[in-house]
Design a protein around this motif. Structure first.
Motif, PDB file in Angstrom:
ATOM      1  N   SER A   1       0.712  -1.200  -0.217  1.00  0.00           N
ATOM      2  CA  SER A   1      -0.127   0.061  -0.072  1.00  0.00           C
ATOM      3  C   SER A   1       0.932   1.217  -0.074  1.00  0.00           C
ATOM      4  O   SER A   1       2.048   1.127   0.202  1.00  0.00           O
ATOM      5  CB  SER A   1      -0.799   0.022   1.094  1.00  0.00           C
ATOM      6  N   SER A   2       0.062   2.444  -0.031  1.00  0.00           N
ATOM      7  CA  SER A   2       1.048   3.630   0.008  1.00  0.00           C
ATOM      8  C   SER A   2       1.793   3.781   1.239  1.00  0.00           C
ATOM      9  O   SER A   2       2.806   4.447   1.278  1.00  0.00           O
ATOM     10  CB  SER A   2       0.053   4.636  -0.199  1.00  0.00           C
ATOM     11  N   ASP A   3       1.268   3.163   2.405  1.00  0.00           N
ATOM     12  CA  ASP A   3       1.596   3.280   3.812  1.00  0.00           C
ATOM     13  C   ASP A   3       3.129   2.350   3.590  1.00  0.00           C
ATOM     14  O   ASP A   3       3.955   2.377   4.442  1.00  0.00           O
ATOM     15  CB  ASP A   3       0.657   2.888   4.711  1.00  0.00           C
TER      16      ASP A   3
ATOM     17  N   ASN B   1      11.588   6.590   5.965  1.00  0.00           N
ATOM     18  CA  ASN B   1      10.761   6.745   4.991  1.00  0.00           C
ATOM     19  C   ASN B   1      11.243   6.042   3.817  1.00  0.00           C
ATOM     20  O   ASN B   1      12.102   6.179   3.286  1.00  0.00           O
ATOM     21  CB  ASN B   1      10.771   8.421   4.409  1.00  0.00           C
ATOM     22  N   PHE B   2      10.072   5.114   3.309  1.00  0.00           N
ATOM     23  CA  PHE B   2      10.225   4.142   2.326  1.00  0.00           C
ATOM     24  C   PHE B   2      10.636   5.000   0.736  1.00  0.00           C
ATOM     25  O   PHE B   2      11.662   4.483   0.285  1.00  0.00           O
ATOM     26  CB  PHE B   2       8.922   3.513   2.114  1.00  0.00           C
TER      27      PHE B   2
ATOM     28  N   SER C   1      27.445   0.664   2.682  1.00  0.00           N
ATOM     29  CA  SER C   1      26.904   1.602   3.709  1.00  0.00           C
ATOM     30  C   SER C   1      26.241   2.881   2.897  1.00  0.00           C
ATOM     31  O   SER C   1      26.766   3.228   1.920  1.00  0.00           O
ATOM     32  CB  SER C   1      28.197   2.075   4.726  1.00  0.00           C
ATOM     33  N   VAL C   2      25.167   3.207   3.667  1.00  0.00           N
ATOM     34  CA  VAL C   2      24.657   4.608   3.243  1.00  0.00           C
ATOM     35  C   VAL C   2      24.216   5.745   4.247  1.00  0.00           C
ATOM     36  O   VAL C   2      24.314   5.159   5.207  1.00  0.00           O
ATOM     37  CB  VAL C   2      23.022   4.125   2.428  1.00  0.00           C
ATOM     38  N   ALA C   3      24.322   6.873   3.759  1.00  0.00           N
ATOM     39  CA  ALA C   3      24.076   7.987   4.753  1.00  0.00           C
ATOM     40  C   ALA C   3      22.618   8.233   4.809  1.00  0.00           C
ATOM     41  O   ALA C   3      21.689   8.360   3.692  1.00  0.00           O
ATOM     42  CB  ALA C   3      24.720   9.209   4.473  1.00  0.00           C
ATOM     43  N   ILE C   4      22.074   8.342   6.259  1.00  0.00           N
ATOM     44  CA  ILE C   4      20.679   8.531   6.299  1.00  0.00           C
ATOM     45  C   ILE C   4      20.415   9.690   7.358  1.00  0.00           C
ATOM     46  O   ILE C   4      21.217   9.706   8.330  1.00  0.00           O
ATOM     47  CB  ILE C   4      19.573   7.343   6.463  1.00  0.00           C
ATOM     48  N   PRO C   5      19.634  10.657   7.335  1.00  0.00           N
ATOM     49  CA  PRO C   5      19.222  11.659   8.050  1.00  0.00           C
ATOM     50  C   PRO C   5      18.387  11.338   9.113  1.00  0.00           C
ATOM     51  O   PRO C   5      17.887   9.815   9.136  1.00  0.00           O
ATOM     52  CB  PRO C   5      18.809  12.888   7.462  1.00  0.00           C
ATOM     53  N   THR C   6      17.695  12.202  10.044  1.00  0.00           N
ATOM     54  CA  THR C   6      16.579  11.502  10.813  1.00  0.00           C
ATOM     55  C   THR C   6      15.403  11.324   9.994  1.00  0.00           C
ATOM     56  O   THR C   6      15.191  11.773   9.021  1.00  0.00           O
ATOM     57  CB  THR C   6      16.234  12.904  11.760  1.00  0.00           C
ATOM     58  N   PRO C   7      14.349  10.684  10.700  1.00  0.00           N
ATOM     59  CA  PRO C   7      13.077  10.159   9.982  1.00  0.00           C
ATOM     60  C   PRO C   7      12.202  11.215   9.469  1.00  0.00           C
ATOM     61  O   PRO C   7      11.959  11.411   8.288  1.00  0.00           O
ATOM     62  CB  PRO C   7      12.469   9.457  10.934  1.00  0.00           C
TER      63      PRO C   7
ATOM     64  N   GLU D   1      13.603  14.345   8.498  1.00  0.00           N
ATOM     65  CA  GLU D   1      14.210  14.863   7.371  1.00  0.00           C
ATOM     66  C   GLU D   1      14.003  13.910   5.936  1.00  0.00           C
ATOM     67  O   GLU D   1      13.770  14.479   4.928  1.00  0.00           O
ATOM     68  CB  GLU D   1      15.758  15.233   7.579  1.00  0.00           C
ATOM     69  N   GLN D   2      14.097  12.703   6.281  1.00  0.00           N
ATOM     70  CA  GLN D   2      13.844  11.853   5.196  1.00  0.00           C
ATOM     71  C   GLN D   2      12.507  11.910   4.687  1.00  0.00           C
ATOM     72  O   GLN D   2      12.411  11.794   3.518  1.00  0.00           O
ATOM     73  CB  GLN D   2      13.900  10.178   5.799  1.00  0.00           C
ATOM     74  N   GLN D   3      11.472  12.351   5.795  1.00  0.00           N
ATOM     75  CA  GLN D   3       9.975  12.533   5.107  1.00  0.00           C
ATOM     76  C   GLN D   3      10.087  13.514   4.133  1.00  0.00           C
ATOM     77  O   GLN D   3       9.402  13.467   2.872  1.00  0.00           O
ATOM     78  CB  GLN D   3       9.180  12.693   5.980  1.00  0.00           C
TER      79      GLN D   3
END
Length: 398
Positions: free
Chosen positions: A282-284, A322-323, A352-358, A360-362
């Motif tokens: 689903s979209s979620d 965030n997907f 390895s990959v860099a990710i920010p806070t959820p 900021e990801q959103q």
């Protein structure tokens, strides 16, 4: 052969004469080219554009991957073709799906997998004739393309016997040719817009995602200052090997409506009515179908089943991430499997990959999604114009 006379379903106003149907070879002469000896430097990097089948994609072609010299023309069997002469591909894997045809805007040389179509252009309008052949693409693919041991090819004797329509009134030819030329220009314009949008997206991704071994991107949304943290792909995604399901129908209907996905270009192999084990995306909570053969991925947001041991289903390890952001992170991984490895998925922990806070990801995910939605709208616009052209090709020709 006795000529038959008919009229198409749709005519421009003022034209009522019958159309004549004749064999292709009665109006068209085919000539081919060749590849100059590749180890002779005197043949290459000249000022003559030399075309191979890979350059015959769009309606108009003006440059190629290689250029050759006049000496290459003199010493070899390659041919010079005048600008405005239609070219067709006669040997290529693309013939399994398309019948490529282009008109060079400059004088060119051609290789052995291309044929130039020579005819009296004072009696047969080029754009009219090109559209005529395009209207017969389905027939040509089914009846005239033959499958060889390696690639498909055009059966030239059958092509020469192909029945084509000839309009005696040259003004009607021009009217029809101009109409399709305008449609082709519209399609080309919209395709250029699509390419610019794709380029824009690539540019934005380079700015809103950090470069390798960096901890902050060049551009950020306001009020975000913390460094991004590095994790492995195995920390970001979990995956499963799906069971294989049987395709019960190649067409979607009320009884067979669950897509069965597979590796390779077809992707949707067919449909089934099996409900056990269905993956509901689903979209979620969408899913990524990961192709181990080609190291490619597809973003899936509909119910599906899988029929391929080469596919894996990816989902997030932590639902706070965030997907859509994660999907674009995955697509940045630059890896080519060695020896057609089927186990790239097992190497997740090595990347390895860099990710920010959820949060900021959103924001980044939503931003990229807006661009992707714009791309989808543009692709849909192009498809509608192409479908419109296909409809007119069927109505304006016999």
């Amino acid at each position: 052969m006795k000529e038959q006379k008919k009229q198409p379903e749709l005519r421009f106003r003022g034209f009522t004469d019958d159309w004549e149907q004749v064999e292709f070879q009665s109006k068209i002469k085919l000539i081919g080219g060749a590849t100059p000896f590749k180890d002779n430097p005197e043949y290459w990097n000249g000022n003559i554009v030399w075309l191979s089948s890979q350059e015959i994609k769009n309606k108009y072609v003006s440059n190629g991957t290689y250029t050759i010299t006049k000496k290459a023309i003199i010493d070899n069997k390659t041919r010079m073709v005048d600008a405005g002469t239609p070219l067709i591909v006669t040997r290529s894997g693309i013939l399994a799906k398309r019948f490529p045809l282009s008109i060079p805007t400059i004088d060119v040389a051609i290789n052995q997998d291309i044929k130039a179509l020579l005819f009296d252009q004072s009696k047969l309008n080029v754009n009219f004739f090109v559209a005529e052949l395009q209207s017969k693409e389905a027939y040509i693919l089914k009846k005239i393309i033959k499958t060889g041991t390696t690639v498909q090819s055009v059966n030239l004797p059958d092509l020469n016997k192909l029945i084509i329509s000839v309009v005696s009134d040259f003004k009607e030819q021009e009217k029809i040719g101009d109409f399709f030329q305008k449609l082709d220009h519209t399609i080309a314009l919209q395709q250029r817009k699509l390419e610019l949008l794709k380029k824009l997206k690539r540019g934005y991704l380079q700015q809103v995602l950090p470069a390798k071994n960096e901890f902050i991107p060049n551009i950020r949304f306001v009020n975000y200052f913390n460094d991004w943290k590095y994790i492995t792909l195995s920390d970001l995604f979990k995956y499963e090997q799906p069971a294989e399901y049987i395709v019960k129908s190649t067409a979607y209907d009320v009884n067979f409506k669950i897509p069965v996905l597979t590796a390779g270009k077809s992707f949707i192999l067919g449909y089934t009515d099996e409900k056990f084990g269905i993956k509901l995306a689903s979209s979620d909570a969408p899913a990524i179908i990961f192709d181990d053969f080609t190291v490619s991925s597809h973003f899936v947001d509909f119910p599906f089943k899988v029929k391929s041991s080469a596919l894996k289903i990816l989902s997030l390890q932590n639902n706070q991430n965030n997907f859509y952001f994660a999907y674009n992170i995955l697509k940045r991984i630059n890896y080519k499997p060695q020896n057609h490895s089927r186990h790239w998925i097992s190497k997740f922990s090595q990347f390895s990959v860099a990710i920010p806070t959820p949060d900021e990801q959103q924001n980044i995910g939503n931003f990229i999604k807006i661009i992707d939605n714009t791309l989808l709208l543009q692709e849909d616009k192009i498809k509608k114009i192409i479908d419109l052209k296909k409809g007119y090709l069927q109505k304006l020709f016999l």
